[in-house]
Design a protein around this motif. Structure first.
Motif, short mmCIF file in Angstrom:
data_model
loop_
_atom_site.label_atom_id
_atom_site.label_comp_id
_atom_site.label_asym_id
_atom_site.label_seq_id
_atom_site.Cartn_x
_atom_site.Cartn_y
_atom_site.Cartn_z
N THR A 1 9.26 7.80 5.85
CA THR A 1 9.04 8.74 6.85
C THR A 1 10.19 8.12 7.89
OG1 THR A 1 6.88 9.30 6.69
CG2 THR A 1 7.93 9.77 8.87
N LYS A 2 10.20 6.82 8.20
CA LYS A 2 11.34 6.29 9.02
C LYS A 2 12.63 6.57 8.69
CE LYS A 2 12.30 1.80 11.32
NZ LYS A 2 12.11 0.41 11.41
N ILE A 3 12.89 6.15 7.39
CA ILE A 3 14.10 6.29 6.95
C ILE A 3 14.61 7.80 7.26
CG2 ILE A 3 15.46 6.50 4.81
CD1 ILE A 3 13.72 3.95 3.91
N SER B 1 0.83 -1.27 -0.12
CA SER B 1 -0.18 -0.08 0.01
C SER B 1 0.91 1.34 -0.02
CB SER B 1 -0.98 -0.01 1.26
OG SER B 1 -0.15 0.38 2.47
N THR B 2 0.27 2.37 -0.51
CA THR B 2 0.92 3.56 -0.54
C THR B 2 1.27 4.01 0.95
OG1 THR B 2 -0.09 4.32 -2.54
CG2 THR B 2 0.78 6.00 -1.26
N GLU B 3 0.30 3.64 1.83
CA GLU B 3 0.46 4.05 3.31
C GLU B 3 1.65 3.40 3.89
OE1 GLU B 3 -1.92 3.49 7.57
OE2 GLU B 3 -2.12 2.12 5.75
N THR B 4 2.07 2.28 3.51
CA THR B 4 3.07 1.54 3.85
C THR B 4 4.53 2.13 3.44
OG1 THR B 4 1.80 -0.56 4.17
CG2 THR B 4 4.34 -0.77 4.12
N LYS B 5 4.38 2.61 2.14
CA LYS B 5 5.68 3.19 1.71
C LYS B 5 5.79 4.73 2.15
CE LYS B 5 4.97 0.82 -2.77
NZ LYS B 5 4.58 0.98 -4.08
N ILE B 6 4.87 5.23 2.50
CA ILE B 6 4.81 6.59 3.38
C ILE B 6 5.60 6.37 4.65
CG2 ILE B 6 3.72 8.42 4.32
CD1 ILE B 6 1.76 8.39 1.89
N GLN B 7 5.15 5.44 5.41
CA GLN B 7 5.61 5.27 6.74
C GLN B 7 7.11 4.94 6.47
OE1 GLN B 7 3.15 2.27 8.22
NE2 GLN B 7 1.42 3.54 8.99
N LYS B 8 7.58 3.95 5.56
CA LYS B 8 9.03 3.48 5.56
C LYS B 8 9.89 4.60 5.17
CE LYS B 8 8.05 -1.16 4.13
NZ LYS B 8 8.06 -2.26 2.98
#
Length: 113
Positions: free
Chosen positions: A107-109, A98-105
């Protein structure tokens, strides 16, 4: 009076205060019968419902994960919170694209650097 194979009357569950378990028993039996028939449950969640063409493409792709004699049992869901992309759950595998997961990753990076 009707009795089941074990000889117990059908109201045994009621006598044992187990009527609240009926939905769990039905669900478990349904899963066992599905497995016996060679059905493989796959749940796909997308932001919006998939159109017919996308469903056909998805089925073709997912059939590649099946062994001979198995049959895909596809369940689709919609969930706007995933923002885009899809999640796929088949057997013991869960793919979160999902796009949500990519955004979270991302952001974490960015916080780690």
């Amino acid at each position: 009076m009707y009795t089941c194979r074990s000889g117990a009357p059908p109201d045994v569950m009621a006598d044992n205060d187990s009527l609240t378990l009926i939905s769990d028993i039905i669900s478990a039996f349904s899963k066992m019968m599905s497995a016996h028939r060679g059905e493989v449950l796959c749940t796909v969640t997308t932001t919006q419902p998939l159109d017919a063409a996308n469903l056909i493409d998805l089925r073709v792709a997912l059939n590649g994960f099946l062994a001979k004699g198995e049959m895909l049992k596809l369940e689709t869901k919609s969930d706007p919170s995933i923002l885009g992309g899809m999640t796929v759950s088949i057997r013991d595998k869960y793919v979160y694209m999902s796009t949500e997961t990519k955004i979270q990753k991302l952001t974490k990076i960015s916080r780690e650097t």
